[in-house]
Design an enzyme around this catalytic site. Sequence first.
Site, mmCIF file in Angstrom:
data_model
loop_
_atom_site.group_PDB
_atom_site.id
_atom_site.type_symbol
_atom_site.label_atom_id
_atom_site.label_comp_id
_atom_site.label_asym_id
_atom_site.label_seq_id
_atom_site.Cartn_x
_atom_site.Cartn_y
_atom_site.Cartn_z
ATOM 1 N N HIS A 15 0.865 -1.186 0.000
ATOM 2 C CA HIS A 15 0.000 0.000 0.000
ATOM 3 C C HIS A 15 0.897 1.231 0.000
ATOM 4 O O HIS A 15 1.932 1.250 0.676
ATOM 5 C CB HIS A 15 -0.891 -0.018 1.246
ATOM 6 N N ASP A 17 1.002 4.150 1.414
ATOM 7 C CA ASP A 17 1.395 4.707 2.717
ATOM 8 C C ASP A 17 2.346 3.771 3.448
ATOM 9 O O ASP A 17 3.286 4.214 4.116
ATOM 10 C CB ASP A 17 0.161 4.969 3.592
ATOM 11 N N LYS A 18 2.120 2.481 3.305
ATOM 12 C CA LYS A 18 2.999 1.520 3.979
ATOM 13 C C LYS A 18 4.354 1.402 3.287
ATOM 14 O O LYS A 18 5.360 1.116 3.935
ATOM 15 C CB LYS A 18 2.321 0.145 4.047
ATOM 16 N N GLU A 43 10.823 11.191 6.908
ATOM 17 C CA GLU A 43 9.511 11.084 6.285
ATOM 18 C C GLU A 43 9.702 10.725 4.807
ATOM 19 O O GLU A 43 10.685 11.139 4.179
ATOM 20 C CB GLU A 43 8.749 12.406 6.389
ATOM 21 N N GLU A 56 14.943 15.186 9.216
ATOM 22 C CA GLU A 56 16.128 15.622 9.945
ATOM 23 C C GLU A 56 16.871 14.419 10.513
ATOM 24 O O GLU A 56 16.245 13.545 11.129
ATOM 25 C CB GLU A 56 15.751 16.573 11.087
ATOM 26 N N LYS A 166 -5.654 -4.494 0.817
ATOM 27 C CA LYS A 166 -6.272 -4.058 2.074
ATOM 28 C C LYS A 166 -7.178 -5.159 2.606
ATOM 29 O O LYS A 166 -7.641 -6.025 1.848
ATOM 30 C CB LYS A 166 -7.108 -2.788 1.859
ATOM 31 N N PHE A 230 -8.835 -4.268 -9.747
ATOM 32 C CA PHE A 230 -7.816 -3.578 -8.953
ATOM 33 C C PHE A 230 -6.462 -3.832 -9.622
ATOM 34 O O PHE A 230 -5.557 -4.388 -9.036
ATOM 35 C CB PHE A 230 -7.848 -4.094 -7.511
ATOM 36 N N ASP A 238 -2.376 5.908 -5.803
ATOM 37 C CA ASP A 238 -2.487 6.915 -4.753
ATOM 38 C C ASP A 238 -1.098 7.330 -4.306
ATOM 39 O O ASP A 238 -0.219 6.483 -4.137
ATOM 40 C CB ASP A 238 -3.237 6.364 -3.528
ATOM 41 N N ALA A 239 -0.916 8.618 -4.062
ATOM 42 C CA ALA A 239 0.328 9.061 -3.441
ATOM 43 C C ALA A 239 0.393 8.515 -2.024
ATOM 44 O O ALA A 239 -0.628 8.354 -1.350
ATOM 45 C CB ALA A 239 0.394 10.588 -3.421
ATOM 46 N N ARG A 244 0.566 7.768 7.807
ATOM 47 C CA ARG A 244 -0.855 8.011 7.508
ATOM 48 C C ARG A 244 -1.731 6.796 7.834
ATOM 49 O O ARG A 244 -2.908 6.767 7.488
ATOM 50 C CB ARG A 244 -1.004 8.410 6.031
ATOM 51 N N LYS A 245 -1.160 5.803 8.508
ATOM 52 C CA LYS A 245 -1.937 4.620 8.882
ATOM 53 C C LYS A 245 -1.746 4.325 10.381
ATOM 54 O O LYS A 245 -1.462 3.198 10.784
ATOM 55 C CB LYS A 245 -1.511 3.415 8.032
ATOM 56 N N LYS A 265 11.123 7.278 12.989
ATOM 57 C CA LYS A 265 11.541 8.021 14.184
ATOM 58 C C LYS A 265 12.423 7.145 15.068
ATOM 59 O O LYS A 265 12.042 6.010 15.397
ATOM 60 C CB LYS A 265 10.319 8.478 14.987
ATOM 61 N N LYS A 269 12.363 9.815 20.202
ATOM 62 C CA LYS A 269 11.043 10.403 19.985
ATOM 63 C C LYS A 269 10.017 9.590 20.773
ATOM 64 O O LYS A 269 9.773 8.427 20.472
ATOM 65 C CB LYS A 269 10.676 10.390 18.504
ATOM 66 N N ASP A 271 6.921 9.741 20.758
ATOM 67 C CA ASP A 271 5.804 9.263 19.939
ATOM 68 C C ASP A 271 5.908 7.759 19.733
ATOM 69 O O ASP A 271 4.895 7.053 19.747
ATOM 70 C CB ASP A 271 5.830 9.935 18.558
#
Length: 384
Positions: A15, A17-18, A43, A56, A166, A230, A238-239, A244-245, A265, A269, A271
Amino acid sequence: MKKYYFTSESVTEGHPDKVCDKVSDAVLDALLEQDPNSRVACETVTTTGMVMIVGEISTTAYCDLQKVVRNTLLDIGYNDSTFGIDGNDCAVLNSLDEQSADIAMGVDTTGEQEQGAGDQGMMFGFACNETPELMPLPISLANKLTAKLTEQRKNGTIPWARPDGKSQVTVEYIDNKPTKITKVVIAAHHSPDVTKSKIEEDIKKYVIEPVCGNLLAPETEYFINSTGVFIVGGPKADAGLTGRKIIVDTYGGMGRHGGGAFSGKDPSKVDRSAAYAARYIAKNIVAAKLADKCEVELAYSIGVAEPVSLYVNTFETGIVDETKLEEAVRKIFPTKPADIIKHLDLKRPIYKNTSAYGHFGREDFNFTWEKRDKVDELKKYFNM
């Protein structure tokens, strides 16, 4: 009798995003392998024929990041330009810079200052006794379905499958207990020379039935490639963007989320590292049978080591007072960033394996936050 339905989704490593999550974590791993003290916030963005890494980094390591990106794409299965992106010849753009000195000042340790949090924010961890790995059943099944789809593609069992895909699973609950699967959704990226009936047959036989087993019921509904076609998938369709997941990465919507993404990260971090610590705490509480369900919140201020708050919620399933449980957590578990990193050994290059199919509930990898090594200590604390 209380009846309700809960649905969670997952996506494959192909996918878009993945793809970005995996590239970001591959960059992180490559740097940590040479310099465990690397500071990384990488990123990734991808679209047709292109991957760009931004962010960074502060490190003493040197590696060929273009090669890291290309090898990651090839490992996923993007090795043909007709798929919309090919790791052999796509464009790879690098716009990485050095970490802000203002952030480093709050994170770096000195003789007088211990390591602070790399940012402010709140992180949540969750566990429940619905599955052997102590995860909510819907996200556990959804992740296992996408992982199985990828496995069957890569081993040749489903030769028509392409990298994107998916899943989605709806589970019926009666009196807060999962009883059966009512609906399964699979979207499988495929070659143009396969029929819809063949796709449905293979997906049921080689993906859904091995994963879902006796949780399937005669009335379970299946939605397999519901639009019919598909063929165009991945970054061409898709970009993609890193991070985003975040619900797929965690608990599938069951349990709260602090909003911070994980991939790309380094563990300074919070997060990432504090979310892992919160899961570690919640899982050990449930594993110790102190509660059937547990959610832990940790919150931090940038540059400050001690959490600004710690909250434990057992949703009225606990056998001890939550205030006393919080006291036990403070005594037994690491919650300062440096302590979390050391205890969970987070400076290892392990992160590419986390980037798809969930960061939690996967006991087939050496993810230290999935260990149950504090169970006996918790039981002893409460004289169990």
